[in-house]
Structures are given as structure tokens and as C-alpha cells.
Write a protein that holds these residues in place. Structure first.
Motif, PDB file in Angstrom:
ATOM      1  N   ILE A 185       7.464  -5.000  -1.449  1.00 53.68           N
ATOM      2  CA  ILE A 185       6.764  -6.293  -0.939  1.00 53.68           C
ATOM      3  C   ILE A 185       7.298  -7.447  -1.267  1.00 53.68           C
ATOM      4  O   ILE A 185       7.467  -7.700  -2.633  1.00 53.68           O
ATOM      5  CB  ILE A 185       5.065  -6.167  -1.146  1.00 53.68           C
ATOM      6  N   GLN A 186       7.786  -8.314  -0.584  1.00 49.37           N
ATOM      7  CA  GLN A 186       8.202  -9.666  -0.575  1.00 49.37           C
ATOM      8  C   GLN A 186       6.856 -10.548  -0.864  1.00 49.37           C
ATOM      9  O   GLN A 186       6.706 -10.684   0.508  1.00 49.37           O
ATOM     10  CB  GLN A 186       9.321  -9.967   0.299  1.00 49.37           C
ATOM     11  N   VAL A 203      -0.943  -5.752   1.985  1.00 50.37           N
ATOM     12  CA  VAL A 203      -0.612  -5.005   0.710  1.00 50.37           C
ATOM     13  C   VAL A 203      -1.317  -3.747   0.904  1.00 50.37           C
ATOM     14  O   VAL A 203      -0.532  -2.721   0.773  1.00 50.37           O
ATOM     15  CB  VAL A 203      -0.943  -5.917  -0.266  1.00 50.37           C
ATOM     16  N   THR A 204      -2.597  -3.628   1.111  1.00 48.32           N
ATOM     17  CA  THR A 204      -3.561  -2.512   1.109  1.00 48.32           C
ATOM     18  C   THR A 204      -3.462  -1.680   2.325  1.00 48.32           C
ATOM     19  O   THR A 204      -3.773  -0.492   2.220  1.00 48.32           O
ATOM     20  CB  THR A 204      -4.909  -3.006   0.495  1.00 48.32           C
ATOM     21  N   PRO A 236       1.990  -0.982   2.211  1.00 45.67           N
ATOM     22  CA  PRO A 236       2.737  -0.651   1.293  1.00 45.67           C
ATOM     23  C   PRO A 236       2.625   0.093  -0.227  1.00 45.67           C
ATOM     24  O   PRO A 236       3.322   0.605  -0.766  1.00 45.67           O
ATOM     25  CB  PRO A 236       3.847  -1.683   1.343  1.00 45.67           C
ATOM     26  N   VAL A 237       1.357  -0.460  -0.610  1.00 45.18           N
ATOM     27  CA  VAL A 237       0.832   0.048  -1.948  1.00 45.18           C
ATOM     28  C   VAL A 237       0.685   1.420  -1.842  1.00 45.18           C
ATOM     29  O   VAL A 237       0.666   1.984  -2.909  1.00 45.18           O
ATOM     30  CB  VAL A 237      -0.363  -0.897  -2.154  1.00 45.18           C
ATOM     31  N   SER A 277      -4.835 -10.855  -6.278  1.00 46.09           N
ATOM     32  CA  SER A 277      -5.992  -9.947  -6.376  1.00 46.09           C
ATOM     33  C   SER A 277      -6.161  -8.595  -5.814  1.00 46.09           C
ATOM     34  O   SER A 277      -6.691  -7.608  -6.219  1.00 46.09           O
ATOM     35  CB  SER A 277      -7.076 -10.678  -6.489  1.00 46.09           C
ATOM     36  N   SER A 278      -5.539  -8.534  -4.772  1.00 48.15           N
ATOM     37  CA  SER A 278      -5.754  -7.238  -3.881  1.00 48.15           C
ATOM     38  C   SER A 278      -4.900  -6.098  -4.723  1.00 48.15           C
ATOM     39  O   SER A 278      -5.139  -5.134  -4.619  1.00 48.15           O
ATOM     40  CB  SER A 278      -4.790  -7.508  -2.557  1.00 48.15           C
ATOM     41  N   LEU A 279      -3.861  -6.570  -5.848  1.00 51.22           N
ATOM     42  CA  LEU A 279      -3.354  -5.534  -6.718  1.00 51.22           C
ATOM     43  C   LEU A 279      -4.361  -5.058  -7.820  1.00 51.22           C
ATOM     44  O   LEU A 279      -3.744  -4.044  -8.504  1.00 51.22           O
ATOM     45  CB  LEU A 279      -2.054  -5.960  -6.907  1.00 51.22           C
TER      46      LEU A 279
END
Length: 309
Positions: free
Chosen positions: A61-62, A72-73, A91-92, A111-113
Motif C-alpha cells: 500500500i502506497q 486499506v481494509t 489489500p490488508v 488508525s485503520s491499521l
């Protein structure tokens, strides 16, 4: 198996044996790594080479200021044919995630990570989905670039088991890099040497590495020392102490030992603890935080025992 992965990575990455060991330690310990260094030092190349050496799913992820958490999620999209919402994975959902230039994304996207890295799961619209094991994140950031960046908050930094720096190469190493890349990219010739199942087996083996009760106390005293130092506003949490324990077990496994020794803990402590400290001054001064951890290690008495028992 860890030696085979290391040898494969070294076909692309020149030198940096210590950094490779630490990345593998985090992987086997079930943690995540933040690589902070100047552009062009091989951060992304290291992550890609590790992924190529393992037969597992890989996503990159760029991170950019306009990246959304759903990028992301994943998100739910309405399907007119079925008249239902369908979840499209982001892509997570992979085994090895490269979060490139993570500090260029907004805090909301960063924060999504958090849930992904700590709980190995993703919650979208009230539905929780487990990520496939193993799940390992390598995030990169550039320390000198400030325009258009958003520093990682303490809660995000605490999700990383280690914060590492590639460092500059020597003249001889730089010559070797030039020779390797003269005819092309050696990464394209890398073949996987293990599977994700092998990694999970290594993780189980690391968890069974013996840690003497005196070393448990030693780790606790190091953590406690960070909470009583006047130059540290906020010391490390129990999560950091657990991270140091698990990293020590994984590092001993990489060194082909069935038990942890004090030297493992002392070596790993700056990489595991320094980025979690909140200093009373010099906010964001990574070098000062490392120095403080090293000073604390000198103050905490090192136990002496027969560690293999």
C-alpha cells in the motif's frame, strides 16, 4: 529455516545482517516492524525480498494524504443483481503487508491499521473478519520529509514490535550493490524457500523457547525503570514488556538456542522499547530515546544463572 530465509534476502540486500535478523525476529515473534531511514537505503527492497523468500500472499500500500481507510481494509458494495451488499477485501487481507511511507497518510487512515496489527482482524460495518495467519506488517517512513506528513501517534507506534533503521552502507558495500544491480534487479531471480506454514511452525517453536524466571524479572525491571526516569514523561506499557519477552524468544530461536540469555534482552531492548517512550523534552528525538534505554540497561542489574534450565 530462518537461515535459509536470511541467505535468500542477502542475495539482494548487501550487508545489514543485524537488520535482517531483527526483521526475522519480529516476524517469528508475531510482531510488526517500522523501518525509518533516508530514501534509497533499501527499506522497500528489504520488505519485497522477504516477501519473495516466503511462499505467502503479499500486498503493498502506497500511503498518500488522500488514501481512505476503506482503501486499506476494504468496503461493502451494493450488488444490484443479488440485491445485497458484498464485501470487497482491501489489500490488508494478506500475509505480508508493506505499508510504504505510512506517515504520509492522515491519522484516520493510519488508525485503520490498529485493529489489523494488534488483533489480526478487520471490522467493517459491524462485521469482524479474521486475517489469515501469519500476518506481518513492514511499514516505512522517511525521517527528514515533513511536508505533507503526519507523525505516527503513540498508539500507532506501540503496535510495532520494533523500530529499525537500515543505516548507510560502507564504500565496499556500495560497490557490491552497484555490481549486483548493474545487469538488472536481483529481486526478480529470488525463489521462495519456505511456506507460510513453515513460518507458523517457527512461531510455535519460538513460543516454546525457555525463559528463566530471573529473566522474566529482569524484563519487568527494565520496563519499570522507564516509568521512574525523570527524563521520560511516559514509560513503556506491559504490552512493550510482552513484546520484549516474545522478541527475545524469537531471537534465541534464530540463533539456534532453546533458551534466552540476558544478552538477547539487552541487545533487543533499544529496538523494542525506545520508540514507545514519551520524553519530557526533545519530542520525536529517536536517538535520545535509544540513548536513554541504553543508560537504563546499565542501571538494571543483570542476573546470573544457568539459563538453559
Amino acid at each position: 529455516m530462518s537461515n535459509e530465509i536470511k541467505s535468500t534476502i542477502q542475495k539482494v540486500i548487501v550487508g545489514k545482517e543485524e537488520v535482517i535478523d531483527l526483521v526475522l525476529t519480529s516476524l517469528i515473534a508475531g510482531g510488526h516492524v517500522l523501518l525509518e531511514d533516508m530514501p534509497g537505503t533499501g527499506k522497500t527492497m528489504l520488505a519485497k525480498t522477504l516477501a519473495a523468500a516466503i511462499d505467502a500472499s503479499f500486498s503493498r500500500i502506497q500511503f498518500t494524504p488522500d488514501l481512505l481507510p476503506s482503501d486499506v481494509t476494504g468496503l461493502n458494495i451494493f450488488n444490484r443483481k443479488s440485491n445485497e451488499f458484498e464485501f470487497h477485501k482491501g489489500p490488508v487481507f494478506c500475509n505480508i503487508l508493506l505499508a510504504d511511507e505510512i506517515n504520509r497518510a492522515t491519522p484516520r487512515t493510519q488508525s485503520s491499521l490498529l485493529e489489523c496489527m494488534e488483533e489480526k482482524q478487520v471490522t467493517v460495518d459491524g462485521v469482524t473478519r479474521k486475517l489469515e495467519e501469519p500476518f506481518f506488517t513492514i511499514a516505512t517512513q522517511n525521517p527528514i520529509e515533513t511536508s505533507g506528513t503526519f507523525p505516527l501517534p503513540e498508539a500507532q507506534l506501540d503496535r510495532f514490535m520494533m523500530k529499525l533503521s537500515m543505516g548507510m552502507v560502507t564504500g565496499k558495500q556500495e560497490e557490491e550493490i552497484l555490481y549486483r544491480f548493474m545487469m538488472g534487479n536481483p529481486l526478480t531471480e529470488i525463489k521462495s524457500v519456505c511456506t507460510k506454514e513453515n513460518i507458523m511452525e517457527l512461531q510455535k517453536e519460538a513460543a516454546s523457547v525457555h525463559v528463566h524466571k530471573e529473566l522474566i524479572t529482569y524484563i519487568q525491571k527494565i520496563a519499570e525503570a522507564t516509568r521512574t526516569n525523570k527524563e521520560i514523561l511516559a514509560g513503556v506499557s506491559p504490552r512493550a514488556a510482552i513484546a520484549l519477552l516474545k522478541a527475545s524468544q524469537a531471537y534465541a530461536r534464530i540463533k539456534e538456542r532453546s533458551y534466552v540469555v540476558p544478552e538477547d534482552i539487552k541487545f533487543l531492548a533499544p529496538f523494542v522499547l525506545a520508540h514507545r517512550l514519551v520524553l519530557t523534552d526533545s519530542y520525536g528525538d529517536a536517538r535520545k530515546a535509544v540513548t536513554l534505554v541504553e543508560q537504563l540497561l546499565d542501571l538494571v542489574a543483570v542476573p546470573t544463572e544457568e539459563w538453559s534450565r
